[in-house]
Design a protein around this motif. Structure first.
Motif, PDB file in Angstrom:
ATOM      1  N   SER A   1       5.168  -2.721  -6.300  1.00 33.20           N
ATOM      2  CA  SER A   1       6.054  -3.757  -5.702  1.00 33.20           C
ATOM      3  C   SER A   1       5.332  -5.096  -5.227  1.00 33.20           C
ATOM      4  CB  SER A   1       6.450  -2.824  -4.320  1.00 33.20           C
ATOM      5  OG  SER A   1       5.600  -2.992  -3.371  1.00 33.20           O
TER       6      SER A   1
ATOM      7  N   VAL B   1      12.943  -4.143  -5.459  1.00 36.16           N
ATOM      8  CA  VAL B   1      11.843  -4.199  -6.702  1.00 36.16           C
ATOM      9  C   VAL B   1      12.810  -3.808  -7.762  1.00 36.16           C
ATOM     10  CG1 VAL B   1       9.711  -3.610  -7.784  1.00 36.16           C
ATOM     11  CG2 VAL B   1      10.050  -3.677  -5.085  1.00 36.16           C
TER      12      VAL B   1
ATOM     13  N   GLU C   1       5.389  -7.297  -8.557  1.00 34.52           N
ATOM     14  CA  GLU C   1       7.035  -7.437  -8.682  1.00 34.52           C
ATOM     15  C   GLU C   1       7.939  -8.500  -7.720  1.00 34.52           C
ATOM     16  OE1 GLU C   1       8.739  -4.298 -10.687  1.00 34.52           O
ATOM     17  OE2 GLU C   1      10.414  -5.112 -10.828  1.00 34.52           O
ATOM     18  N   ASN C   2       7.695  -8.056  -6.737  1.00 37.06           N
ATOM     19  CA  ASN C   2       8.712  -8.866  -5.782  1.00 37.06           C
ATOM     20  C   ASN C   2       8.060  -8.727  -4.362  1.00 37.06           C
ATOM     21  OD1 ASN C   2      10.297  -9.946  -3.960  1.00 37.06           O
ATOM     22  ND2 ASN C   2      12.090  -8.921  -4.648  1.00 37.06           N
TER      23      ASN C   2
ATOM     24  N   SER D   1       8.864  -7.374   3.366  1.00 39.05           N
ATOM     25  CA  SER D   1       9.937  -7.167   4.450  1.00 39.05           C
ATOM     26  C   SER D   1      10.077  -5.594   4.789  1.00 39.05           C
ATOM     27  CB  SER D   1      11.199  -7.582   3.509  1.00 39.05           C
ATOM     28  OG  SER D   1      11.659  -6.356   2.645  1.00 39.05           O
ATOM     29  N   VAL D   2       9.485  -4.868   4.244  1.00 40.94           N
ATOM     30  CA  VAL D   2       9.228  -3.450   4.618  1.00 40.94           C
ATOM     31  C   VAL D   2       8.060  -3.220   5.461  1.00 40.94           C
ATOM     32  CG1 VAL D   2      11.201  -2.482   3.521  1.00 40.94           C
ATOM     33  CG2 VAL D   2       8.873  -2.446   2.401  1.00 40.94           C
TER      34      VAL D   2
ATOM     35  N   VAL E   1       4.674  -3.952   4.055  1.00 37.58           N
ATOM     36  CA  VAL E   1       3.496  -3.677   3.178  1.00 37.58           C
ATOM     37  C   VAL E   1       2.726  -4.999   3.329  1.00 37.58           C
ATOM     38  CG1 VAL E   1       2.858  -3.280   0.878  1.00 37.58           C
ATOM     39  CG2 VAL E   1       4.827  -1.894   1.927  1.00 37.58           C
TER      40      VAL E   1
ATOM     41  N   MET F   1      16.024  -7.861  -1.120  1.00 36.45           N
ATOM     42  CA  MET F   1      14.683  -7.566  -1.096  1.00 36.45           C
ATOM     43  C   MET F   1      14.328  -6.408  -1.746  1.00 36.45           C
ATOM     44  SD  MET F   1      13.158  -9.864   0.586  1.00 36.45           S
ATOM     45  CE  MET F   1      13.409 -11.461   1.617  1.00 36.45           C
TER      46      MET F   1
ATOM     47  N   HIS G   1       7.949 -10.538  -1.791  1.00 35.87           N
ATOM     48  CA  HIS G   1       8.926 -10.527  -0.612  1.00 35.87           C
ATOM     49  C   HIS G   1       9.413  -9.125  -0.038  1.00 35.87           C
ATOM     50  CE1 HIS G   1       8.464 -14.882  -0.657  1.00 35.87           C
ATOM     51  NE2 HIS G   1       8.745 -14.661  -2.293  1.00 35.87           N
ATOM     52  N   ALA G   2       9.741  -8.531  -1.078  1.00 29.70           N
ATOM     53  CA  ALA G   2      10.421  -6.968  -1.022  1.00 29.70           C
ATOM     54  C   ALA G   2       9.475  -6.151  -0.237  1.00 29.70           C
ATOM     55  CB  ALA G   2      10.704  -6.487  -2.017  1.00 29.70           C
ATOM     56  N   ALA G   3       7.861  -6.399  -0.590  1.00 29.21           N
ATOM     57  CA  ALA G   3       7.182  -5.580  -0.322  1.00 29.21           C
ATOM     58  C   ALA G   3       6.857  -5.909   1.293  1.00 29.21           C
ATOM     59  CB  ALA G   3       5.864  -5.753  -1.066  1.00 29.21           C
TER      60      ALA G   3
ATOM     61  N   PHE H   1      12.109  -0.595  -9.833  1.00 27.95           N
ATOM     62  CA  PHE H   1      12.088   0.693  -9.272  1.00 27.95           C
ATOM     63  C   PHE H   1      13.355   1.395  -9.256  1.00 27.95           C
ATOM     64  CE2 PHE H   1       8.194   0.043  -6.148  1.00 27.95           C
ATOM     65  CZ  PHE H   1       7.286  -0.207  -7.160  1.00 27.95           C
TER      66      PHE H   1
END
Lengths: 520, 312, 349
Positions: free
Chosen positions: B181, A93, B184-185, B191-192, B194, A91, B187-189, A96
């Motif tokens: 974020s 970006v 771009e992704n 998962s933390v 956001v 997970m 899921h990443a956002a 970044f």
């Protein structure tokens, strides 16, 4: 009494589509241990871990941390309670820097601005503290997989994780990186962190885990001290079966080879070997089973057999009858009489919004008897669809119903009907009964056996050992891209024995494996 | 050719370059923010049109250009909010949502204009106000540079500041980090912790905010009244500029300037007998070519990566 | 089963009702005699033969673009290029209508064929870029709209413009080029027959031929189509060619059927309206007839209303926007569908 650090009691998870992923699962985590959850694909590991990290809510059961009951409704809840997770698919970006990824969602500020220097400092501090060397200013897209994983671990730690869940962390790592990861995990353990390690690689589990919870078929099969159980015992617990299938097979002699795979090697873009010198043959009327834990090269093998492999470098040959198909496109391969039941029926096997009838003709709508001049022959198609729906006992309101409205088992029957009803020379059946009810599964097995009696060659890939042992005439086992075992009489092989090969504990010699080419 | 150079190398031309770039730049910055959050807003044309009209109406009724500007910005942002509500809450397709906004604006502005002024063509009967132009002390006295840089409309200066502000927002603030974020992704956002939807709401509202500054400029600066369809494709040019600028602030600003130059040149190039209609297509042609070059190089890169021979 | 099956129909009806309700509210707020105005809006378009004729005339271009967009959407291609192609093919047909001398049978046929072929070729460009290099077809098609408009306007202003005319219009078309009227008392022209034939052909193509089958499967699930052995890149280029052909034919027919000079100084908007028609028709060729007629009906209603009352016709664009926003909103009334599904599941259990 001392409370467990984290305890999950009576966890049951039923998904809206009726799949019971966890059934009365118990899991208890002690402070400061490395605890493995082991089980085959589909055993319910991922569901349990999603519940632990607040991504799914259990249908029943409760979770407590240090004796206090908690409700984890989102990953944020889990993070707040000191649970961190390292996902198998990172997970991160990509554009970044490491530092930016580290602090996303909890950015240090300077006035209204983002304090990048503080983020870098924080990253450095955390990295030093846990002895995980990363370059805070490097862009994530430029990092190696192992490095990315370090960043993921640090991301969890910087958010105050005391419990770290790692989902199949070694699946993507090289052996050297795996070693390194184990050193890091030991270090974290010494600093008082608790680690949940999800894996089906028994050597690794034995190497670093203190205890192991074994899961099978959505249930927990027990907790053991790792040092007290052998790999054999674990393997037996993981692959044991409840329902036993038995079929009678005709004893028709095999015909000429329809498929010959010769020294097939496939490498990924980084040069890692995904398949290494795989050689075997399939004859008319023969079912060749391919067993193995998922991710050991089966996908690449299927791609090579069905024409999906154009993007990776490969060598060797794959011949259907006498034609090399390694560079052929899908249409060409299918026109040689190759059928394919894909693993993922939602992604490839079916067009959800289209009718059952449309789904049934997708591999034969070009043929002469389906067309009348420039038009499709509606009558023939309707007759074909109606007869297949009947023959394959597809429960539906009619052939015009959208296939997406059917249950998994009925949808799979449509896929099987399409692929089996063209009298294929060769059928590649990949997980043909995954996620379908037992009735549908048995029906599909019968159909495969009928096809075999009619003289088709079949390659059967399945994670269901009972299925593969019962149906196959001969059996290959794949481990890390290689064939490590060949059995001529699979029904005589026990699941335990098979498990040893699948998990890389045992391996046959070259001569025995070489017999897969001629089946002598 | 000489005649062309004579046109270009004049202070008048440089001045008009900044003048025509202003609305494109505003809208392009708006498109930039929403695109970075992964949600493409093709309703720029419509948002600009609505805010241009709102500026005229509000300033005419309050007799204050500044209140008019406020009205323009609020109404443009509101339209973006409606788009956001439908796409994020009701899951309307974002592109079709943008088409709807443009459709609404092209007819809706004429509808309202007619109701208030009885005229479907322009707002001549409304006594609307314009925002002031600004002479910059000291700079205005510098030879050559003075006449180019000083004396512009206030929103022209704001647009230049907006470039800096957007750059700062996207690259130097927590919100910017989250916007990027999410684009771009997601899921990443997620998962933390956001919230993707919240960030996309914010990004769409910001895109509406900047586009409406561009709209206000059109009716309270570039011209001093509203005329029907007065945006005349500037919203699309802005989207093209953002795409050509590869979704970076600097790239977007430079491409906006380039497309502004194409616009400013259209008069100049007529000296060379190149018709204005064809010059007007330059930004779009450039964008298609830019897009093509990018797509081809991406495809090549991808193929190269997987087809490279294996080192044994 | 029954209710869920008709959910989409019910939803479409709900959207239309809401849109009409909003129209009534706007009229009530704006008009001095709201009831009379609503009466005009609803009744006038179907009150006389001439007015019905107007509705049908208006529906012809909408059917062409609606059909073109339906096919693109069916293939899951987000391409809004019908707008520019409609315009540019109109220019092409005009050039031939002005400069060729042929008999009145061949003249329109040649002009329309030329417009259609040019449309197909222009449309293929975004298609090829998409199929070969995965360049976003939406952005390229939007850019193409503006490029085609610029080039078309240039041709009008520099090569076709009749200096003797008062407005910015082209030379007069040869009379042989113009499409003949088919109903006395209306301006309905042979374009109606052409578009209905195209719709039926498209219907047969889509549901009864192997190419149409490939198109539908590619649209529903491209991975599935590829897995089944279809060449999806070719399918994508083909659908662009066909859609461009139809949109180009629409522009040519509209110009030759309704005008005697080319006179569009701005994009006529039929391409984007086509997206609305396609959405209302759920991308079904035959339903395009009904949804184009409906859209034409409310538009003519608005025109009549503007002529006979105090509410301007531009109200219609507000209504159109509402329809688009709601008809493509996946979640709109979804809760209701879910409730029905649950009920049925329970009833079956």
């Amino acid at each position: 009494m001392e409370h467990a650090l984290l305890e999950m009691r009576g966890i049951t998870k039923v998904y809206p589509n009726g799949v019971v992923a966890n059934h009365d699962v118990h899991f208890s985590l002690r402070e400061g241990e490395i605890h493995a959850i082991a089980g085959e694909n589909g055993a319910g590991k991922s569901t349990l871990m999603k519940i632990m990290f607040g991504m799914e809510e259990p249908s029943e059961g409760d979770i407590s941390i240090r004796g206090e009951k908690v409700k984890l409704q989102s990953p944020q809840d889990a993070i707040d309670r000191g649970i961190g997770m390292v996902h198998q698919h990172f997970m991160l970006v990509p554009s970044f820097t490491v530092a930016e990824n580290m602090v996303l969602g909890m950015e240090p500020r300077k006035g209204v601005g983002f304090n990048y220097n503080e983020a870098v400092r924080l990253t450095e501090e955390t990295a030093r503290k846990y002895n995980l060397a990363v370059n805070p200013k490097a862009k994530v897209e430029d990092l190696t997989v192992g490095m990315k994983q370090k960043v993921e671990i640090l991301k969890a730690l910087v958010r105050g994780a005391k419990i770290l869940i790692l989902d199949e962390p070694t699946a993507v790592l090289t052996p050297q990186e795996t070693e390194e990861l184990f050193v890091e995990l030991q270090h974290l353990k010494e600093q008082g962190h608790t680690i949940v390690f999800i894996s089906h690689k028994l050597k690794e589990v034995k190497a670093i885990c203190d205890r192991i919870t074994i899961m099978r078929g959505g249930r927990s099969e027990g907790v053991f001290q790792t040092k007290d159980v052998t790999e054999q015992e674990i393997s037996r617990l993981m692959v044991g079966r409840d329902v036993v299938l038995k079929y009678d097979k005709d004893n028709v002699p095999f015909g000429k080879p329809v498929l010959s795979v010769d020294k097939l090697s496939v490498h990924d873009s980084q040069g890692k070997a995904l398949l290494e010198e795989v050689s075997f043959a399939v004859r008319e009327g023969q079912i060749v089973g391919i067993a193995g834990v998922e991710g050991n090269g089966q996908n690449q093998l299927v791609e090579a057999l069905t024409g999906g492999l154009h993007a990776v470098s490969s060598s060797g040959s794959v011949k259907v009858n006498a034609t090399d198909i390694l560079a052929a496109d899908i249409l060409r391969i299918r026109s040689l009489g190759v059928s394919y039941i894909p693993e993922d029926r939602m992604r490839q096997g079916a067009a959800g919004d289209a009718s059952i009838s449309d789904n049934l003709i997708s591999t034969r709508y070009r043929s002469k008897d389906m067309n009348k001049g420039p038009l499709l022959n509606g009558k023939r198609i309707a007759a074909l669809a109606a007869s297949l729906v009947e023959e394959f006992k597809v429960r539906c309101s009619g052939p015009q119903q959208p296939i997406g409205m059917l249950s998994g088992g009925n949808m799979q029957k449509v896929v099987v009907a399409r692929e089996c009803s063209t009298s294929p020379q060769l059928l590649i059946a990949e997980q043909p009964t995954r996620g379908v009810d037992i009735g549908a599964a048995q029906f599909i097995h019968q159909k495969l056996l009928e096809l075999r009696s009619a003289g088709s060659g079949i390659v059967l890939l399945s994670a269901d050992l009972n299925e593969i042992l019962e149906l196959s005439d001969s059996l290959l086992v794949m481990y890390e891209g290689e064939i490590v075992a060949y059995f001529e009489n699979p029904s005589k092989v026990s699941e335990e024995e098979l498990g040893l090969y699948m998990l890389g504990i045992n391996r046959q010699d070259k001569q025995q494996i070489g017999r897969a080419v001629n089946h002598v | 050719m000489n005649s062309l150079l004579n046109v270009i190398f004049t202070t008048d031309f440089a001045f008009s370059l900044l003048r025509v770039t202003t609305p494109i730049l505003f809208a392009a910055l708006g498109a930039l923010i929403s695109n970075r959050a992964g949600i493409i807003n093709i309703g720029m044309e419509g948002i600009m049109l609505v805010s241009a009209l709102a500026g005229v109406i509000v300033s005419a009724y309050t007799q204050s250009a500044w209140v008019g500007l406020l009205g323009a910005v609020l109404s443009g942002t509101l339209i973006a909010g409606i788009l956001a509500f439908f796409t994020l809450k009701f899951k309307t397709h974002i592109i079709l949502g943008g088409v709807a906004i443009n459709m609404f604006a092209s007819g809706g502005t004429v509808f309202i204009l007619y109701l208030l002024s009885g005229d479907k063509g322009s707002s001549t009967s409304l006594a609307s106000k314009v925002l002031p132009s600004v002479q910059i002390p000291l700079i205005k006295d510098i030879p050559v540079l003075g006449p180019i840089l000083s004396g512009h409309h206030i929103l022209t200066y704001v647009s230049i500041l907006a470039v800096l502000a957007v750059y700062y927002l996207l690259n130097r603030t927590p919100l910017g980090l989250r916007i990027r974020s999410v684009g771009e992704n997601p899921h990443a956002a997620q998962s933390v912790g956001v919230s993707v939807v919240k960030i996309q709401y914010t990004a769409l509202l910001l895109s509406g905010f900047f586009a409406s500054l561009g709209g206000a400029y059109m009716s309270m600066g570039y011209l001093s009244l509203f005329t029907r369809d007065m945006i005349a494709g500037r919203g699309w040019i802005a989207i093209a500029a953002e795409s050509m600028g590869r979704s970076t602030t600097i790239g977007t600003a430079l491409t906006s300037l380039l497309f502004g130059a194409a616009d400013a040149l259209s008069n100049a190039l007529q000296v060379l007998k190149i018709p204005a209609e064809l010059i007007a297509t330059l930004p779009y042609v450039a964008t298609v070519i830019g897009l093509l070059i990018y797509a081809v190089s991406e495809t090549r890169k991808k193929n190269k990566k997987v087809k490279s021979p294996v080192a044994k | 089963m029954f209710k869920v099956k008709y959910f989409e129909v019910i939803r479409t009806a709900a959207v239309i009702l809401i849109a009409l309700a909003i129209a009534f509210i706007i009229i009530s707020l704006v008009s001095d005699q709201p009831l009379k105005t609503i009466g005009i809006f609803l009744w006038e378009p179907i009150s006389t033969k001439g007015h019905i004729g107007n509705v049908i005339e208006m529906a012809i271009p909408l059917m062409f673009t609606g059909l073109a967009v339906s096919l693109l959407f069916r293939a899951n291609m987000f391409n809004l290029g019908a707008e520019g192609i409609f315009y540019f093919s109109g220019v092409v047909a005009s050039v031939l209508a002005i400069h060729l001398s042929l008999n009145s049978w061949f003249h329109p046929v040649v002009a329309i064929a030329a417009g259609s072929i040019v449309g197909a070729l222009l449309s293929a460009i975004p298609g090829i870029l998409k199929a070969k290099w995965n360049a976003n077809e939406l952005v390229t098609s939007l850019m193409f709209n503006n490029i085609l408009f610029g080039v078309g306007l240039y041709l009008l202003n520099y090569h076709l413009r009749d200096a003797k005319a008062f407005a910015n219009v082209s030379y007069k078309f040869q009379e042989t080029a113009q499409l003949s009227k088919i109903f006395t008392g209306t301006r309905i022209h042979t374009g109606l027959i052409i578009v209905l034939v195209m719709i039926v052909l498209a219907h047969l193509f889509l549901y009864r031929t192997k190419w149409g089958y490939e198109l539908r499967m590619t649209g529903v699930n491209r991975d599935f189509a590829r897995y089944s052995g279809m060449k999806t890149a070719k399918v994508i280029i083909l659908v662009h060619l066909i859609a461009g052909f139809i949109a180009g034919m629409g522009g040519s027919v509209e110009v030759l059927g309704m005008y005697n000079r080319f006179q569009w100084a701005s994009l006529p908007g039929y391409g984007l309206d086509g997206a609305l028609v396609a959405m209302l028709a759920k991308n079904n060729p035959l339903s395009v007839i009904g949804s184009a007629l409906f859209l034409a009906y409310i538009r003519i209603g608005a025109d009549m209303m503007a002529r006979l009352s105090d509410v301007p016709s531009e109200m219609i664009s507000i209504i159109q926007a509402v329809i688009i926003l709601l008809i493509s909103a996946e979640q709109f009334l979804k809760f209701w569908k879910n409730r029905m599904l649950l009920k049925e599941a329970k009833a079956n259990a």
